[in-house]
Write a protein that holds these residues in place. Structure first.
Motif, short mmCIF file in Angstrom:
data_model
loop_
_atom_site.label_atom_id
_atom_site.label_comp_id
_atom_site.label_asym_id
_atom_site.label_seq_id
_atom_site.Cartn_x
_atom_site.Cartn_y
_atom_site.Cartn_z
N THR A 1 38.87 -1.95 40.23
CA THR A 1 39.33 -2.88 39.20
C THR A 1 40.84 -3.09 39.33
O THR A 1 41.52 -2.37 40.06
CB THR A 1 38.96 -2.38 37.78
OG1 THR A 1 39.36 -3.34 36.83
CG2 THR A 1 39.62 -1.07 37.45
N PHE B 1 47.08 4.08 33.05
CA PHE B 1 46.25 4.80 34.01
C PHE B 1 46.85 6.18 34.29
O PHE B 1 47.98 6.45 33.90
CB PHE B 1 46.11 4.00 35.32
CG PHE B 1 47.44 3.69 35.98
CD1 PHE B 1 48.12 2.52 35.69
CD2 PHE B 1 48.00 4.58 36.89
CE1 PHE B 1 49.34 2.25 36.28
CE2 PHE B 1 49.21 4.31 37.49
CZ PHE B 1 49.89 3.14 37.18
N GLU C 1 45.49 8.95 33.11
CA GLU C 1 45.26 9.85 31.97
C GLU C 1 44.13 10.83 32.23
O GLU C 1 44.13 11.94 31.68
CB GLU C 1 44.99 9.01 30.71
CG GLU C 1 43.58 8.49 30.50
CD GLU C 1 43.12 7.40 31.49
OE1 GLU C 1 43.88 7.09 32.43
OE2 GLU C 1 42.01 6.91 31.36
N LYS D 1 41.52 16.97 39.58
CA LYS D 1 42.22 16.10 40.53
C LYS D 1 42.07 14.64 40.14
O LYS D 1 41.18 14.29 39.36
CB LYS D 1 41.66 16.34 41.93
CG LYS D 1 42.04 17.73 42.43
CD LYS D 1 41.49 17.99 43.80
CE LYS D 1 41.96 19.36 44.28
NZ LYS D 1 41.28 19.79 45.47
N ARG D 2 42.92 13.81 40.71
CA ARG D 2 42.87 12.37 40.45
C ARG D 2 41.52 11.81 40.92
O ARG D 2 41.06 12.14 42.03
CB ARG D 2 43.99 11.64 41.21
CG ARG D 2 45.41 12.06 40.82
CD ARG D 2 45.82 11.45 39.53
NE ARG D 2 47.27 11.58 39.31
CZ ARG D 2 47.84 11.37 38.13
NH1 ARG D 2 47.14 11.05 37.08
NH2 ARG D 2 49.14 11.47 38.01
N VAL D 3 40.90 10.96 40.11
CA VAL D 3 39.57 10.45 40.46
C VAL D 3 39.63 9.17 41.29
O VAL D 3 38.63 8.72 41.83
CB VAL D 3 38.70 10.22 39.20
CG1 VAL D 3 38.41 11.52 38.50
CG2 VAL D 3 39.37 9.22 38.27
N VAL E 1 45.76 4.59 42.98
CA VAL E 1 46.33 3.42 42.29
C VAL E 1 47.44 2.86 43.17
O VAL E 1 48.32 3.60 43.61
CB VAL E 1 46.89 3.80 40.89
CG1 VAL E 1 47.43 2.57 40.18
CG2 VAL E 1 45.84 4.49 40.05
N ARG F 1 35.61 4.93 31.87
CA ARG F 1 36.14 4.68 33.22
C ARG F 1 35.38 5.53 34.25
O ARG F 1 35.06 5.06 35.34
CB ARG F 1 37.64 4.99 33.28
CG ARG F 1 38.46 3.91 32.60
CD ARG F 1 39.93 4.23 32.61
NE ARG F 1 40.71 3.08 32.14
CZ ARG F 1 42.03 3.06 32.04
NH1 ARG F 1 42.73 4.13 32.37
NH2 ARG F 1 42.64 1.98 31.63
N LYS G 1 32.08 4.10 35.03
CA LYS G 1 32.20 2.98 35.98
C LYS G 1 32.32 3.49 37.41
O LYS G 1 31.84 2.87 38.35
CB LYS G 1 33.43 2.15 35.65
CG LYS G 1 33.14 0.91 34.84
CD LYS G 1 34.38 0.05 34.92
CE LYS G 1 34.24 -1.22 34.14
NZ LYS G 1 35.50 -1.95 34.14
#
Ligand code: CMP
Length: 695
Positions: free
Chosen positions: A602, A610, A612, A620-622, A625, A662, A665
């Motif tokens: 997206t 973002f 959060e 860990k970061r999913v 970005v 999120r 998704k």
């Protein structure tokens, strides 16, 4: 050998008899001076013997000028007394005792006006009336004109007084202090001093302009009635000005008394609020004036030239006519030269202009340059007069410039014009006037005016460049910083592309100005800082729905913890699988949320946030970005994030719901966000809302 208080050379903390902590720092010289002052004070003593030194400080009470403070909002240390020993070798014992004074009965009522009491406007009004009554009693029998005159000597409601005393209450206290200080003591903030300075200013300007012209070009009329009247009137004013100066209070700043006050405040006995007050004690005023400007003022005010004529008058009897004439000419020349002493009044002019600038609060760099220009014009005027005066004293020899120009008997305007032209030509180093100097005297005069001109030029350049420097300091700071960055890039031999990116970054991030924003904000009061930060973040708050609908206290709490950051197109802000320590709010810009397989899940833009999920799950970061455009973001680091959400559980719930949706998704399990049972339901409600909102 006897030891003195200059042995005190360390910072130490002492506990003295009444239990207060005393912090003091005394340097060798400072204590030396202070001891001198204590010695001057008739009520203070220093007793010295082989093994000990004893200092007896007799501190002023309310009626002493040293005792009245300018910063009235601070609490007073009233009963200052006690005895303590300084840890020196040999030890120094300081005894502090209040000074004995016998205040006037009428003023006891006045003294009941205390610093530490809060007065309503009505009470202040009443006190003013009481003060008037007591004042009237003290002046019983005197006329209203005298009353009115006395009132003129007190500090009035002008800009300077308000700046010094802070409030009407402070001003009232200062008026009371002035009243206690004795008859005819003029407060430097009084209306009398204001108008007197104005009169003196006008008179001084007239004097410094007219005097050299009169001496150089109207030498024949030196004994004319017109000239004598002008001199007598202005001399009388200047002599009276000396009397006025002897009765005008002065600021203690830089005065010797301040050193004593400094010394005592270092000992912790008095607070700093004693410093920089107006001294109104006649003896101190007189001492201060005599030590500073008195001699110059006296020399420039006494009609020494006329006194000389007067004393010389008796010697002219019985001599030969020629001898008498020759002597008379010499005396006349001396008189003219002595008249030049009046030009010392320039020092007073500079002082009064400075005082007036303070009165009107117009002291600034621009004012300084204007003053400097005026001074240069005055110097050119004086120089022009000097250029004519010297040949005039020599009786215009044939090789002097006046004779070369044939101006001996020309009208004074013509003589003055050519003289000024000559002076300015020298001063600006662009020539010698109409003829180059022929005689040695002319050459010396030319050299003198060249040196004066060069000095004026240097000072002007210095002032103007300082003025230019003071403009737009943030742009200058940016230019300096950027220059340094360019040098750094060259030194590190960075590739061209990287250099361009750095240059782009600087341009976008700072936009030509650098401010030390953190320093500026920390220097503000807490309330002001909060207001400024909220104002600065207003566009973010209005664009981020998470903030728009939130509790204002939450918003205010968060915005104070945000950091502004700028990213360039293509920058990877977050990489999937890494440990994150901050989340971001988008003020302006577009970012892509990228899945592990590299596809764009997206796109988020202005007002979204973002990063959060990582902070909520501490995992860990999913996703990754990446910036699509230039992005102005505000980041919030994990510790602050926790701190804020702890105080606002409802906001945490909202954030958790968004994060769960999120994750849904992304095809990940939303329960890693929270174990609460209603998380799924919240996420479903949210999804429903979003689906309905987006067509
Ligand atoms: P975090 O895991 O800390 O770092 C990557 C971020 O991408 C993640 O937090 C979310 O804030 C954001 N993100 C992941 N999936 C989505 C999505 N479907 N919509 C919007 N943002 C997302």
């Amino acid at each position: 050998m006897m030891k003195k208080a200059n042995d005190i050379s360390k910072i130490e903390t002492q506990r003295y008899s009444n239990g207060n902590d005393i912090n003091y720092e005394t340097e060798k010289t400072r204590s030396d001076q202070s001891i001198d002052i204590i010695k001057e004070n008739p009520n203070s003593k220093i007793l010295e013997d082989e093994s000990t030194t004893e200092i007896k400080l007799s501190l002023p009470s309310a009626s002493n000028p040293l005792n009245a403070r300018r910063r009235f909002h601070q609490k007073t240390s009233t009963n200052v007394q006690g005895e303590f020993t300084l840890p020196t070798n040999p030890p120094i014992t300081v005894t502090i005792q209040p000074q004995n004074t016998a205040p006037n009965e009428n003023f006891q009522k006045v003294n009941s006006f205390h610093d530490d009491q809060i007065y309503s406007p009505d009470q202040i009004h009443q006190l003013i009336n009481e003060h008037r009554i007591s004042y009237d009693i003290s002046l019983r029998g005197t006329s209203t004109i005298v009353n009115y005159f006395m009132d003129l000597l007190k500090p009035s409601d002008n800009k300077l007084a308000m700046k010094l005393f802070g409030s009407k209450k402070g001003l009232l206290k200062e008026r009371l202090r002035q009243q206690r200080s004795g008859h005819c003591i003029i407060h430097p903030c009084s209306n009398f001093r204001f108008y007197w300075d104005l009169i003196m200013l006008i008179l001084l300007i007239t004097n410094v302009i007219v005097l050299p012209v009169a001496i150089a070009f109207f030498s024949e009329e030196i004994n004319s009635l017109r000239w004598i009247t002008f001199n007598v009137i202005s001399d009388a004013f200047f002599l009276f000005d000396i009397v006025v100066n002897f009765r005008t209070g002065f600021s203690s700043l830089n005065s010797t008394e301040e050193i004593l006050i400094d010394f005592v405040s270092y000992l912790g006995v008095l607070r700093n609020d004693y410093i920089d007050e107006i001294i109104l004690e006649p003896r101190l005023i007189a001492m201060h004036y005599i030590k500073t400007w008195f001699m110059i003022d006296l020399l420039s005010s006494l009609p020494v030239d006329y006194l000389f004529l007067f004393f010389d008058g008796g010697d002219h009897t019985g001599g030969y006519t020629i001898a008498r004439t020759g002597r008379a000419i010499k005396v006349l020349r001396l008189v003219k030269l002595l008249s030049l002493l009046r030009l010392l009044r320039l020092s007073r002019l500079v002082r009064y202009i400075h005082q007036w600038e303070e009165f009107l609060s117009i002291a600034s760099m621009v004012m300084r340059i204007l003053n400097l220009l005026a001074l240069i014009i005055l110097l050119a005027h004086w120089n022009g007069c000097l250029q004519f005066m010297v040949p005039m004293f020599q009786n215009f020899p044939s090789d002097c410039w006046v004779a070369l120009n044939g101006l001996q008997n020309a009208p004074w305007t013509e003589q003055y014009t050519v003289a000024l032209f000559k002076a300015l030509s020298h001063m600006l180093c662009i020539g010698y006037g109409r003829y180059p100097p022929q005689s040695y005297v002319d050459m010396w005069l030319t050299m003198l005016s060249m040196v004066i001109g060069a000095m004026c030029y240097a000072v002007t350049i210095g002032h103007v460049s300082a003025l230019v420097q003071s403009f737009d300091t943030s742009r200058r700071l940016y230019n300096e910083k950027f220059k340094q960055v360019e040098e750094y890039m060259a030194w590190r031999k960075l590739p061209r592309q990287m250099r361009n990116r750095i240059t782009d970054y600087y341009e976008h991030r700072y936009q030509g100005k650098i401010f030390h924003e953190d320093t500026i904000l920390t220097e503000l009061s807490e309330r002001l800082r909060l207001d400024v930060i909220n104002y600065n973040c207003r566009s973010l708050v209005s664009s981020v729905p998470f903030f728009t609908n939130a509790d204002p206290n939450f918003v205010s709490d968060v915005v104070t913890k945000l950091h502004f950051e700028v990213f360039q197109p293509g920058d990877q802000i977050i990489s999937e699988g890494t440990i994150g320590d901050k989340m971001y709010f988008i003020q302006e810009g577009v970012v892509d949320i990228i899945k592990a397989d590299g596809t764009v899940l997206t796109t988020l833009s202005d007002g979204s946030y973002f990063g959060e999920i990582c902070l909520l799950t501490r995992a860990k970061r999913v996703a990754s970005v990446r910036c699509v455009t230039y992005c102005n973001l505000y980041s919030l680091d994990s510790s602050q994030f926790e701190l804020v959400l702890e105080s606002y559980p409802l906001m945490r719930r909202t954030m958790e719901s968004v994060a769960a949706e999120r994750l849904n998704k992304l095809g990940k399990n939303p329960s890693i966000i929270s174990t609460r049972h209603d998380l799924k339901r919240d996420a479903a409600v949210l999804k429903n809302m979003i689906d309905r909102a987006t067509p």
